[in-house]
Scaffold this motif. Structure first.
Motif, short mmCIF file in Angstrom:
data_model
loop_
_atom_site.label_atom_id
_atom_site.label_comp_id
_atom_site.label_asym_id
_atom_site.label_seq_id
_atom_site.Cartn_x
_atom_site.Cartn_y
_atom_site.Cartn_z
N ARG B 363 94.97 30.42 -28.83
CA ARG B 363 93.92 30.12 -27.86
C ARG B 363 93.70 28.62 -27.73
O ARG B 363 93.59 28.09 -26.63
CB ARG B 363 92.62 30.79 -28.25
CG ARG B 363 92.68 32.26 -28.05
CD ARG B 363 91.32 32.85 -27.82
NE ARG B 363 91.47 34.06 -27.04
CZ ARG B 363 90.46 34.71 -26.49
NH1 ARG B 363 89.25 34.24 -26.62
NH2 ARG B 363 90.68 35.80 -25.81
N ALA B 364 93.61 27.95 -28.88
CA ALA B 364 93.44 26.50 -28.82
C ALA B 364 94.63 25.85 -28.13
O ALA B 364 94.49 24.92 -27.34
CB ALA B 364 93.26 25.95 -30.23
N ALA B 365 95.82 26.38 -28.43
CA ALA B 365 97.02 25.84 -27.79
C ALA B 365 96.94 26.05 -26.29
O ALA B 365 97.35 25.18 -25.50
CB ALA B 365 98.26 26.52 -28.35
N ALA B 366 96.42 27.20 -25.87
CA ALA B 366 96.30 27.46 -24.43
C ALA B 366 95.41 26.43 -23.76
O ALA B 366 95.70 25.97 -22.65
CB ALA B 366 95.76 28.86 -24.20
N LEU B 367 94.33 26.03 -24.44
CA LEU B 367 93.45 25.01 -23.87
C LEU B 367 94.21 23.70 -23.67
O LEU B 367 94.11 23.05 -22.62
CB LEU B 367 92.27 24.76 -24.80
CG LEU B 367 91.14 25.79 -24.72
CD1 LEU B 367 90.07 25.46 -25.75
CD2 LEU B 367 90.53 25.81 -23.33
#
Lengths: 254, 572, 114
Positions: B363-367
């Motif tokens: 999820r953080a990577a998606a941001l």
């Protein structure tokens, strides 16, 4: 692409490439003229300016010394990379050296090979040291001499068994040797920067033409390169030999 | 200042030797700290060189061999702002890669030694003024990266990627060497300035054309321009993410920098009458790469490979800047190379964080991917918008609309591809449950890189400085006079006016972001409703995505022949 | 005769590339890469050759004697080292591929998934 298509496409491309290249080659100065501004000057200047009789070494270690430093590190990086790629993986195990093809009888090393190999080790190493030391006088230098030195080590393996090689040449010590050789070249360059006018400035005493202690710092650089290349080649050889002889993937995981 | 010049190369080389020699006895943490310190100090030194080269070339003649009467026997570093900036970019990307890699187990002292040699080679590559020295550093960088790609030797995919890369890049490197041999035969020199002087006083012929083509092809293989791009998808797709960061953030741009440097200092005098036709040939290659890369990125399913194709497409955009053969375009290339390189490195760092073996954080990577996509699309304040605007202003009024279309379409499609990835990761079920405070190193790196890109787009004077630096690089006569210490009569310094970009980048960027988001959301909706991507769409792309070494070398040969034909015609 | 060495260099280049693309054995492929490399050595040395000149080593010949171009020889030395090390690295890759997959066929390698 299928094989046939690829060959056809390549053939067409190769025609174009050949045309491109040959049309340029026929416009080169004709074979035998050897025109070059730099080459002519260097051939004339190397002896009076630097007291070096082997002009190729003069170019490699003095006039264009930084190129050779890069080349030495290319060798260094390649040896490091081979060591990385061929190191024992987590799923591999060191086994005793047994011929992988079972049911085949391997004859022991013949006495002729053993005797000749051992007898040649000394002269080979001496020859290698001679080539390293005389790089600025006659054809030779650090690279060539280093390779000959490494051949001496290979003879030990040929005359004996793998474990002799492993015992006589501990890998960590050889790594340190290689690093000292590599760092030595840069250190000599920094000496030129600090005490001279530029990096790799040849500030040593130039001595008499034709004597061993001439040409300033070039013999020192030769030694550094010789050590590095010899150590590097031994590391290369042992990495490949270890792969072929003693490393096996753990049973059941092939 | 001149005494500083060799240090950013000498220091990492000694560091590499020290790491190799002592690596067995020193704890890994200390080795990694050492590498970080060395990278940081090289970054600082290169930044100092950028400042120091503002008004004149910084020259360092190795061995003390200064040129006489226009003949240079020794090797020199001839540092202008463009080169120093390139070296700074390299140091930045290496630092980012090392910090991202800190959390993994696979990075040991030997791997760090290879990273150090890569750094030394990249810096030397940007600073040198001698064509064979350039080749030596080029090969050092190549060999080091081959080893780094294969660092996890039990993963056959990585070994295959490294093998592909090594074969293609070696053939390319020896094309460069052949070109150098031809030029040496014609000019009798290896110093860039001296070669340029020797060539300019003659008429061009096929030998010069072939040398230009061979040298360009060798460096374009490194830059992964179509049709020489096959190795990058494999290598960046299978290597550890920090190594991919090095490949796409730094190595690609340096290949294009070499083409620009060699063209302007050696060939620009002799090719001046043919510049319009030559420009057209190069623009076609660049535009083709940008569009094909974008299409491949959109079509590719696997995340790392998709990012690799995004990178290839953006390399095409950078090549547009170089291909314009104009100071504005070159300035745009410079700004874009730094901004886009940092962005792509940030994306790969995010990929590292998404499937990290110990702390996966999709999820953080998606941001991060989302923010990165904004930069890819060219939305101000990211400096990518500035770079694209400068490139666009380098085009003549007749080619500007086509160029603009290619720039906009490729950026939009690649941004859409990245947004699609972000959407996938956002909805990923797996997330690190434990130890919330560890494993954030990659996020810090990504955030820092993207912040740099954004800040650089806002700082005043960047455009002007870039155009001035480009003016310096494109002025062959002034460069030669400065390097060879000959009188500079008749070398008028060019003063290209800095274009005012206005509100156009903002509008284009907003449009790109909107369209990209729309495309990505629409595709995700269709996929989740069970629509399969049609086989007809994917079939033609398999040729461009081949993983066979034989195919890659075949296309290398064909590409060289075609480029050779194009440049030969341009010189008629 | 004036251009024959150069034509041989061009032939080596083309035939080496042909060998790479038609290869069915990775070791053969690596050796073909070194054939391509050797075409460059030949080109360099042929460019530097001067008729009726000798080796650029003045240890046993008088100064001022005509010698071949020493710069290309130095360049060639560097290139040989580079070529040899790249070959060693390529062979290390091939060795690992064979150990992990049991095959040396480049086509099979290409079809393999990541």
């Amino acid at each position: 692409m299928t094989t046939r298509v690829r060959q056809l496409v390549f053939f067409l491309g190769a025609l174009g490439l050949a045309a491109l290249v040959v049309s340029a080659f026929v416009r080169l100065p004709h074979f035998g003229s050897g025109f070059s501004i730099d080459g002519a000057q260097l051939g004339a200047l190397s002896v009076p300016q630097r007291h070096i009789t082997d002009v190729v070494t003069a170019i490699n270690f003095d006039y264009r010394g930084v190129d050779t430093m890069g080349e030495e590190f290319i060798f260094f990086a390649a040896v490091a990379a081979v060591g990385l790629v061929l190191r024992p993986q987590p799923d591999e195990v060191v086994r005793a050296e047994v011929d992988a093809a079972s049911g085949r009888w391997v004859p022991p090393t013949s006495d002729a090979v053993r005797v000749l190999g051992l007898a040649l080790v000394g002269p080979t190493i001496l020859f290698g040291l001679y080539i390293v030391a005389h790089g600025h006088l006659t054809p030779g230098g650090g690279f060539q001499g280093g390779v000959v030195l490494a051949t001496g080590v290979l003879l030990v393996y040929l005359a004996g068994e793998y474990e002799h090689l492993h015992g006589l040449y501990p890998e960590q010590a050889i790594k340190v040797g290689e690093s000292v050789g590599a760092a030595g070249y840069v250190a000599i360059g920094l000496v030129g920067l600090i005490w001279g006018t530029a990096f790799l400035d040849n500030i040593g005493p130039l001595g008499t033409i034709g004597r061993l202690n001439s040409a300033g710092l070039v013999p020192l650089i030769d030694v550094a390169v010789g050590v590095e290349v010899a150590a590097g080649f031994v590391l290369l050889l042992t990495a490949f030999l270890r792969q072929a002889i003693v490393l096996r993937v753990r049973e059941g995981e092939q | 200042m001149s005494s500083l010049a060799p240090l950013p190369v000498a220091i990492p080389l000694i560091a590499a030797a020290v790491l190799m020699g002592l690596g067995h006895w020193v704890p890994v943490r200390l080795a990694r700290l050492f590498a970080v310190v060395v990278s940081l100090s090289v970054l600082v030194l290169c930044a100092v060189l950028v400042v120091g080269s503002r008004h004149s070339l910084v020259l360092h003649w190795f061995g003390g061999w200064r040129p006489e009467a226009g003949v240079a026997l020794g090797v020199s570093f001839a540092i202008d702002q463009f080169g120093a900036a390139g070296a700074t970019l390299a140091a930045l990307i290496v630092l980012a890669a090392v910090v991202t890699w800190l959390g993994s187990d696979e990075l040991d002292a030997v791997g760090l030694a290879l990273v150090m040699t890569t750094l030394a080679a990249a810096v030397g590559f940007c600073l040198t003024g001698d064509i064979f020295n350039l080749f030596v550093f080029f090969e050092l960088m190549s060999v080091s990266v081959f080893g780094l790609v294969a660092i996890d030797a039990s993963h056959v995919g990585a070994i295959r990627g490294a093998l592909q890369m090594a074969v293609s890049n070696s053939v390319g490197a020896f094309f460069v060497l052949m070109g150098i041999a031809l030029l040496y035969a014609r000019t009798g020199a290896l110093n860039l300035a001296q070669m340029g002087n020797a060539l300019t006083s003659r008429r061009s012929d096929q030998l010069v054309v072939t040398a230009l083509v061979l040298i360009a092809v060798g460096f374009l293989v490194k830059a992964a321009v179509v049709p020489f791009h096959f190795w990058l998808a494999d290598a960046a797709g299978t290597a550890p993410a920090p190594v991919a960061m090095l490949l796409v953030g730094m190595v690609d741009s340096l290949g294009l920098y070499a083409v620009a440097r060699i063209y302007w200092t050696v060939f620009s005098g002799i090719s001046a009458p043919h510049i319009h036709a030559l420009r057209l040939v190069l623009l076609v290659v660049a535009g083709g790469t940008a569009l094909l890369g974008a299409a491949l990125a959109w079509e590719e399913a696997r995340p790392r490979r998709r990012l690799a194709y995004v990178s290839i497409s953006h390399t095409g955009l950078m090549l547009l800047g170089v291909a314009l053969l104009d100071p504005n375009g070159l300035a745009g290339f410079g700004v874009y190379a730094v901004a886009d390189g940092a962005t792509k490195a940030a994306l790969f760092a995010a990929a590292h964080g998404a499937d990290h073996p110990k702390h996966p954080r999709p999820r953080a990577a998606a941001l991060v991917l989302g923010v990165g996509a904004l930069a890819l699309a060219g939305l101000p304040p990211f400096a990518t918008a500035l770079g694209k605007g400068l490139i666009e202003h380098g085009a003549s009024t007749s080619t500007r609309p086509v160029l603009l279309a290619v720039l906009w379409f490729s950026s939009t499609l690649t941004a859409a591809a990245v947004i699609g990835m972000a959407l996938e990761w956002w909805n990923h079920p797996m997330e690190a449950a434990q130890s919330q405070s560890r494993g954030w190193g990659w996020a810090a790196v990504s955030g820092a890189l993207l912040a740099v890109v954004a800040a650089w787009g806002v700082v005043p004077g960047v455009a002007r400085a870039a155009v001035r630096a480009a003016d310096g690089l494109t002025n062959r006569a002034a460069y030669a006079a400065a390097v060879l210490a000959t009188p500079a009569a008749g070398t008028r310094p060019r003063q290209t006016p800095t274009p005012g970009l206005g509100v156009e980048p903002l509008l284009l960027g907003l449009a790109a972001v909107l369209v990209a988001t729309g495309l990505a959301v629409e595709r995700r909706r269709r996929v989740s409703h069970g629509h399969e991507p049609s086989a007809v769409m994917t079939q033609p792309w398999t040729i461009l995505k081949s993983r066979s070494i034989g195919d890659a070398v075949t296309w290398l040969t064909v590409g060289t022949a075609l480029l050779g034909a194009g440049v030969t015609l341009a010189f008629r | 005769m004036n251009v024959l060495p150069y034509l041989v260099a061009a032939w080596l280049l083309i035939i080496g590339l042909w060998g790479i693309i038609t290869s069915r054995n990775l070791v053969h492929l690596v050796v073909c890469v070194s054939v391509v490399q050797s075409s460059t050595y030949l080109l360099l040395l042929a460019i530097g050759y001067r008729s009726h000149a000798t080796a650029p080593v003045f240890a046993d010949i008088p100064l001022g004697r005509s010698v071949v171009d020493p710069v290309v020889q130095a360049l060639c030395l560097t290139d040989v080292v580079v070529g040899a090390t790249v070959t060693a690295l390529l062979l290390a890759f091939v060795l690992q591929v064979h150990k992990r997959t049991g095959s040396l066929d480049p086509e099979q390698l290409a079809r393999m998934d990541d």
